[in-house]
Design an enzyme around this catalytic site. Sequence first.
Site, short mmCIF file in Angstrom:
data_model
loop_
_atom_site.label_atom_id
_atom_site.label_comp_id
_atom_site.label_asym_id
_atom_site.label_seq_id
_atom_site.Cartn_x
_atom_site.Cartn_y
_atom_site.Cartn_z
N ASP A 62 0.80 -1.23 0.07
CA ASP A 62 -0.04 -0.08 -0.04
C ASP A 62 1.02 1.36 -0.13
O ASP A 62 1.93 1.36 0.49
CB ASP A 62 -0.98 -0.04 1.30
CG ASP A 62 -2.22 0.94 1.05
OD1 ASP A 62 -2.54 0.99 -0.23
OD2 ASP A 62 -2.51 1.77 1.76
N LYS A 189 14.94 3.61 -9.98
CA LYS A 189 13.77 3.98 -9.11
C LYS A 189 13.78 3.02 -7.87
O LYS A 189 13.69 3.71 -6.79
CB LYS A 189 12.48 3.89 -10.15
CG LYS A 189 11.40 4.11 -9.02
CD LYS A 189 9.97 4.02 -9.68
CE LYS A 189 8.90 4.13 -8.64
NZ LYS A 189 7.56 3.94 -9.14
#
Length: 213
Positions: A62, A189
């Site tokens: 999440d 990233k």
Amino acid sequence: MLRYVTTNAGKVREATEYLGDDGVTQFDFDYTEIQSDDLGAIAAHGAREAHREAGEPVLVDDAGLFVEALAGFPGPYSSYVEDTLGVERVWRLAEAEEDRRASFRCVLAYCDGEPFRASPDPIDRDDRAAAAAAGADPNAEEAEPLPVKLFEGAVRGTLVPPRGEGGFGYDPIFEHDGATMAEMSTERKNAVSHRGRALAKFGEWYRERRAVS
Ligand code: ITT
């Protein structure tokens, strides 16, 4: 194999790149997102639900974008806001502010139905008292306190006009170290991101757990 619980293919790409040999497989399951300002509580609830559904070890991811000048908005509502306002409109909101600092946060929630030994990462043991207060039947299967291990990661950045074709979600408007996350390869990233940091903690712990079991 470990099930990475998400409907988002971009998250799976990053997790697969990071965990390599440990391997994950996508479990495309839309778990119930409880309303909370705590990503950990949302992810832990999702991990219990997903584990009951899959019957296998699961990892729920999440994440959210927290804009400083907007009191952390959209935060836990990032998915809803991306779907309704869109990324460009979030940039417009930030553009009107002098302070454009923001952070991405990610919480990974692991559940395999077994207990955990103590370690620095928090364990969510479920709040049965809160569930009972909300009217849940304490004897129902849903109220069983399955322990969930949480791994968190965050990265700071600045919001900028959209740039780049890679990544997903809010990546084009989130700049870190001179590049937006949409201008970075998955590997780059992962080296700096909220998800990469959470995956690093998880990966180390998970290798040890598998080695002893
Ligand atoms: P699942 O819940 O199925 O995993 P989701 O995309 O809705 O998919 P989240 O609720 O965690 O996942 O994501 C909240 C929002 O934040 C959503 O709009 C994502 O696109 C965005 N988001 C999450 N991680 C991101 C990242 O690494 N870079 C950019 N945006 C991200």
